[in-house]
Scaffold this active site. Structure first.
Site, mmCIF file in Angstrom:
data_model
loop_
_atom_site.group_PDB
_atom_site.id
_atom_site.type_symbol
_atom_site.label_atom_id
_atom_site.label_comp_id
_atom_site.label_asym_id
_atom_site.label_seq_id
_atom_site.Cartn_x
_atom_site.Cartn_y
_atom_site.Cartn_z
ATOM 1 N N ALA A 1 24.034 2.236 78.880
ATOM 2 C CA ALA A 1 22.607 1.889 79.230
ATOM 3 C C ALA A 1 22.004 0.906 78.240
ATOM 4 O O ALA A 1 22.527 0.803 77.151
ATOM 5 C CB ALA A 1 21.854 3.446 79.468
ATOM 6 N N GLY B 1 26.871 5.076 79.319
ATOM 7 C CA GLY B 1 26.636 4.700 80.927
ATOM 8 C C GLY B 1 27.805 3.839 81.404
ATOM 9 O O GLY B 1 27.945 3.975 82.607
ATOM 10 N N GLU C 1 30.531 6.407 82.360
ATOM 11 C CA GLU C 1 29.945 7.110 83.467
ATOM 12 C C GLU C 1 29.933 6.376 84.879
ATOM 13 O O GLU C 1 30.237 6.969 85.772
ATOM 14 C CB GLU C 1 28.502 7.470 83.107
ATOM 15 N N GLU D 1 27.051 8.789 73.166
ATOM 16 C CA GLU D 1 25.419 9.109 73.347
ATOM 17 C C GLU D 1 25.044 9.765 72.170
ATOM 18 O O GLU D 1 23.810 9.732 71.559
ATOM 19 C CB GLU D 1 25.013 9.651 74.691
HETATM 20 N N1 3HC Z 1 21.667 -1.628 74.818
HETATM 21 C C1 3HC Z 1 21.058 -2.467 74.277
HETATM 22 N N2 3HC Z 1 21.487 -3.506 73.456
HETATM 23 C C2 3HC Z 1 22.676 -3.407 73.048
HETATM 24 C C3 3HC Z 1 23.664 -2.054 73.402
HETATM 25 C C4 3HC Z 1 22.711 -1.240 74.481
HETATM 26 N N3 3HC Z 1 23.862 -0.145 74.910
HETATM 27 N N4 3HC Z 1 24.877 -2.267 72.857
HETATM 28 C C5 3HC Z 1 24.662 -3.484 72.336
HETATM 29 N N5 3HC Z 1 23.578 -3.840 72.111
HETATM 30 C C6 3HC Z 1 23.120 -5.172 71.528
HETATM 31 C C7 3HC Z 1 22.950 -5.054 70.188
HETATM 32 O O1 3HC Z 1 21.600 -4.541 69.703
HETATM 33 C C8 3HC Z 1 23.192 -6.387 69.716
HETATM 34 O O2 3HC Z 1 21.949 -6.959 69.725
HETATM 35 P P1 3HC Z 1 21.606 -8.343 68.550
HETATM 36 O O3 3HC Z 1 22.629 -9.196 69.038
HETATM 37 O O4 3HC Z 1 20.355 -8.913 69.281
HETATM 38 O O5 3HC Z 1 21.608 -7.740 67.289
HETATM 39 C C9 3HC Z 1 24.247 -6.955 70.637
HETATM 40 O O6 3HC Z 1 24.161 -6.087 71.777
HETATM 41 C C10 3HC Z 1 25.910 -7.149 70.274
HETATM 42 O O7 3HC Z 1 25.973 -5.591 69.788
HETATM 43 P P2 3HC Z 1 26.971 -5.443 68.573
HETATM 44 O O8 3HC Z 1 26.360 -6.462 67.286
HETATM 45 O O9 3HC Z 1 27.049 -4.163 68.141
HETATM 46 O O10 3HC Z 1 28.292 -5.858 69.003
HETATM 47 P P3 3HC Z 1 29.722 -5.599 68.259
HETATM 48 O O11 3HC Z 1 30.667 -6.367 69.056
HETATM 49 O O12 3HC Z 1 30.097 -5.330 67.118
HETATM 50 O O13 3HC Z 1 30.012 -4.084 69.480
HETATM 51 C C11 3HC Z 1 29.678 -2.367 70.869
HETATM 52 C C12 3HC Z 1 29.740 -3.975 70.587
HETATM 53 C C13 3HC Z 1 30.820 -1.707 70.636
HETATM 54 C C14 3HC Z 1 29.384 -2.351 72.525
HETATM 55 C C15 3HC Z 1 28.361 -1.825 70.231
HETATM 56 O O14 3HC Z 1 27.290 -2.813 70.380
HETATM 57 C C16 3HC Z 1 27.747 -0.519 70.698
HETATM 58 O O15 3HC Z 1 28.492 0.343 70.385
HETATM 59 N N6 3HC Z 1 26.678 -0.306 71.565
HETATM 60 C C17 3HC Z 1 26.386 0.901 72.038
HETATM 61 C C18 3HC Z 1 27.375 1.693 72.787
HETATM 62 C C19 3HC Z 1 26.411 2.761 73.203
HETATM 63 O O16 3HC Z 1 25.850 3.635 72.409
HETATM 64 N N7 3HC Z 1 26.485 3.219 74.476
HETATM 65 C C20 3HC Z 1 25.718 4.185 74.921
HETATM 66 C C21 3HC Z 1 24.176 3.697 75.410
HETATM 67 S S1 3HC Z 1 23.418 5.394 75.755
HETATM 68 C C22 3HC Z 1 23.808 5.623 77.408
HETATM 69 O O17 3HC Z 1 24.684 4.891 77.970
HETATM 70 C C23 3HC Z 1 22.911 6.636 77.868
HETATM 71 C C24 3HC Z 1 23.418 6.924 79.331
HETATM 72 O O18 3HC Z 1 24.602 8.161 79.240
HETATM 73 C C25 3HC Z 1 22.497 7.610 80.388
#
Ligand code: 3HC
Ligand code: NAI
Length: 701
Positions: free
Chosen positions: A61, A100, A103, A123
């Site tokens: 998400a 997400g 999911e 998450e």
């Molecule tokens: N939402 C918004 N922005 C995000 C994002 C997300 N889920 N994931 C990454 N970004 C952004 C980062 O802030 C970064 O922004 P910036 O360049 O402006 O600083 C850009 O995307 C690139 O991210 P990374 O520098 O982390 O890039 P990497 O290639 O090193 O890693 C990744 C990629 C493995 C996908 C890593 O970004 C990551 O782990 N992201 C988060 C994944 C996550 O936690 N997902 C779960 C979200 S909660 C959810 O899904 C709730 C649901 O259950 C309802």
């Protein structure tokens, strides 16, 4: 540019997702998928393929939308539309299908992936739980036990493992995802494969022991002390195992919203962005040239040098270790070898990988052997004259363009750079102990350090898996400068009447990995003692803040390594317990310095230890030593065990409110008459205008 587009190839409708950088499920993306699925129901295709452009499948998400008013369509509505599709929907995964993203894939009827893909539900690392059916669908595929492990750890797994756990159905050969996924989809069409909805699968009650839920809650209350999300995840998985899908989903929704609105998740989401922000250097363009680092030299093979070397060889960069003589060199190399052997014994490393790493380390006592190093990191004794001598020699032997770094904790990096004819190539790279494990790396910019050297150092830090934070030059840089405030107050609380147990308990209940007194015993009380030996009385500060430690060292109580320090330790179990002898020693020191001992409330201990951290952090910001408040939070969470669910000291200050912080600091100043309690000007200004560090940082740009 549309984030979702649609094309048909024969019998297959392809829904393309294109929302860089990581295809996060923003409102526009949810809307695009929803429309595409619905529109495709009426066309002549027989199956739909959900696939992403760019570097990854949906990575979750959109975290930046959390905490804001919800927007339509709701995530679960989109997933329902996928699940209810009259024709099979197949997710084609590359990169990372996280949160997400996974999911969404689990709501599809089939999932295929390239073998390099990883999937996971991270998450929990944001203080959340999967809120779009992840806790309900995953256990229906993997079983209860595996789901608890997957979701409470938040750790991603490789495609092969995901296949084994039934999270995905098929691995596409090679890296050509589209072609492989199209072929797989065609096979499904040809075999009249039905639409399999994971929600309709049931969990066999005989497949798990019902006691697993309580056992997991108990385990997680230790492993993830103080955190609510892991406990909620177990509740959700229990609901998945014992309730119909819709009821389980309702439990998940309720607990997801509770987590989402918690201060813990707000802090952890803050840390997610803080960590990424920290690597951005203000005023430094993305185009700044970076030097290639293909070989590294480390000077000094002691506690730090060995660990520093391991970071580089772990990622295949050869290291030359230089020591004063052969005996010290052999000792240094032996420590590295021992560290690797421990990992092998624990099953965390293969014998071959250990050997590959050891083969990449060579030793020398001759500076000429460093002539070709691209990066040299000095980790010799903490003494300016010795370090200057080392840098004078490095200046003579190292090739032009080599980066010359010091791992000093307290010395002036400008004074070290000044002995060379190339101060623009000199930088501080301050690792934390144990250097092969601790994530934090303070990158210390001296007055003349070039942009290129900073940009290269940031890139190197990432390459070796560190979390870099830029600091300016000052005594102790960001982390240790603040930590000395915390240390002083710990000792003052002790002499004024709080017990070691109370202080450690209060800070551990707050969430610190370890209380400050236990940390001193672990690190060795003699370290501070030796540092003070080289200091004037003025530099040492208030004797009440170190007299107990000095008296303990003089009695041979150096901490855990001698079986006794502030506490005494059971030789077998290492369990700590209080020692009446230490209480007597503290009382004697209090009498010597005329300190009247009294009782402390837990709240006062928390305030006495945390408020000076915040105050010093604010001074560090005022002076421009740290770029932004969130950088300080990154230093504390990754370097000092500050609880991630409080988001670091500056985020915590915003949470309790700067007006409260200001009032409490002023009250302590009045009470003690000590200058160091005077609130930093920045805190005063922000408190008076009802602002926060976060808002101030935003205004600064
Ligand atoms: N939402 C918004 N922005 C995000 C994002 C997300 N889920 N994931 C990454 N970004 C952004 C980062 O802030 C970064 O922004 P910036 O360049 O402006 O600083 C850009 O995307 C690139 O991210 P990374 O520098 O982390 O890039 P990497 O290639 O090193 O890693 C990744 C990629 C493995 C996908 C890593 O970004 C990551 O782990 N992201 C988060 C994944 C996550 O936690 N997902 C779960 C979200 S909660 C959810 O899904 C709730 C649901 O259950 C309802
Ligand atoms: P240490 O005492 O364990 O090791 C220092 C090593 O340097 C010794 O093996 C010594 O033989 C060698 N050495 C001394 N002079 C040398 C010279 N001229 N040429 C080559 N080798 C020489 O010290 P430690 O703890 O590894 O600290 C090293 C540096 O790292 C210090 O500046 C310290 O402040 C810093 N540091 C230490 C941390 C810690 O927790 N120990 C944490 C972060 C930084």
């Amino acid at each position: 540019m549309a984030v979702v587009s649609y094309e048909t190839r024969g019998d297959i409708g392809i829904i393309w997702i294109d929302n860089p950088p990581v295809n996060a499920l923003s409102q526009a993306l949810r809307d695009g998928i929803y429309r595409a699925i619905n529109n495709a129901q009426g066309d002549s295709t027989k199956a739909l393929l959900l696939i992403c452009k760019g570097r990854t499948f949906i990575a979750g998400a959109d975290i930046s939308e959390f905490g804001k008013a919800p927007t339509e369509p709701a995530f679960n509505t989109v997933l329902e539309s996928i699940e209810q599709s009259s024709k099979p929907v197949i997710a084609a995964i590359h990169g990372t299908a996280l949160g997400g993203g996974l999911e969404t894939a689990l709501a599809c009827h089939y999932r295929c992936a390239v073998s390099s893909a990883t999937v996971g539900l991270p998450e929990v690392k944001l203080g959340l739980l999967p809120g779009a059916g992840g806790t309900q669908r995953a256990p229906r595929l993997t079983g209860v036990e595996a789901a608890i492990k997957l979701i409470t750890s938040g750790n991603p797994i490789k495609a092969e493992a995901a296949l084994g756990m039934k999270l995905i159905d098929h691995i596409v050969e090679g890296e050509a995802l589209l072609e492989g996924a199209l072929a797989y989809t065609q096979q499904l069409i040809d075999s009249n494969a039905p639409c399999i909805c994971v929600r309709d699968l049931s969990i066999d009650p005989a497949s798990y022991d019902p006691a697993i839920f309580d056992a997991s809650r108990k385990l997680l209350s230790r492993q993830a002390r103080g955190q609510m999300a892991p406990q909620c995840i177990v509740d959700c998985i229990e609901a998945a195992a014992t309730l119909p899908f819709e009821e389980g989903l309702a439990v998940e929704q309720k607990l997801f919203m509770e987590c989402m609105h918690s201060s813990q998740s707000a802090a952890m989401r803050h840390m997610f962005f803080a960590q990424r922000e920290a690597s951005k250097i203000k005023g430094l363009s993305k185009e700044t040239a970076k030097r290639e680092i293909k070989s590294v030299a480390v000077i000094g093979g002691g506690t730090m040098g060995g660990g520093i070397a391991m970071n580089f060889v772990n990622v295949g960069i050869p290291v030359t270790m230089l020591e004063i003589n052969d005996e010290a060199l052999q000792r240094g190399l032996a420590i590295v070898e021992k560290n690797y052997s421990i990992s092998v014994k624990k099953g965390k490393l293969s014998e071959e990988k250990k050997q590959r790493c050891m083969d990449l380390i060579s030793g020398t006592t001759n500076y000429q052997d460093l002539a070709n190093a691209d990066l040299v990191i000095e980790a010799v004794f903490e003494n300016l004259a010795i370090k200057q001598q080392v840098f004078t020699t490095l200046d003579q032997v190292c090739k032009p363009g080599a980066i010359l770094a010091t791992n000093t904790s307290y010395q002036d990096v400008n004074a070290i750079a000044a002995v060379t004819k190339r101060p623009e190539d000199v930088i501080g790279l301050h690792f934390f102990s144990p250097a092969n494990i601790m994530k934090l790396l303070e990158i210390v910019r001296a007055d003349k350090t070039s942009d290129e050297v900073i940009a290269t150092s940031m890139a190197v830090a990432k390459a070796i898996g560190k979390v870099p934070v830029l600091s300016g030059v000052c005594f102790g840089f960001i982390g240790n400068r603040m930590f000395s405030e915390y240390g002083r107050e710990t000792q003052l609380c002790l002499i004024e009447g709080a017990s070691a147990e109370q202080i450690d308990r209060v800070m551990e209940e707050f969430g610190m990995a370890m209380g400050p007194i236990a940390v001193s015993d672990l690190a060795g009380i003699d370290i501070g003692y030796k540092v003070r030996e080289g200091m004037s009385d003025e530099e040492k500060g208030d004797p009440r803040s170190y007299c107990i430690a000095d008296a303990l060292v003089e009695q041979g109580r150096l901490g855990q390594k001698t079986g006794a320090g502030f506490y005494q330790y059971d030789p077998q179990t290492r369990a700590r317990s209080s020692d009446p002898q230490v209480t007597a020693l503290i009382e004697a020191q209090a009498a010597k310095y005329g300190v009247t001992r009294r009782e402390f409330s837990d709240e006062e201990i928390r305030d006495r230890l945390l408020l000076p951290l915040i105050n010093e952090g604010a001074k560090i910001l005022q002076e421009g030593i740290a770029q932004r408040p969130s950088d300080i939070d990154v230093v504390y969470v990754f370097g000092y065990g500050f609880p991630v669910y409080h988001g670091g000291p500056m985020h915590y200050a915003d949470h309790i409110g700067l007006e409260t912080v200001y009032k409490k600091l002023s009250a302590f100043q009045q009470q003690t008459g000590e200058d160091y309690w005077q609130p930093a000007q920045l805190i005063k200004t922000l408190a008076e205008s009802g602002s926060s560090f976060a808002r101030w940082a935003k205004d600064q740009g």
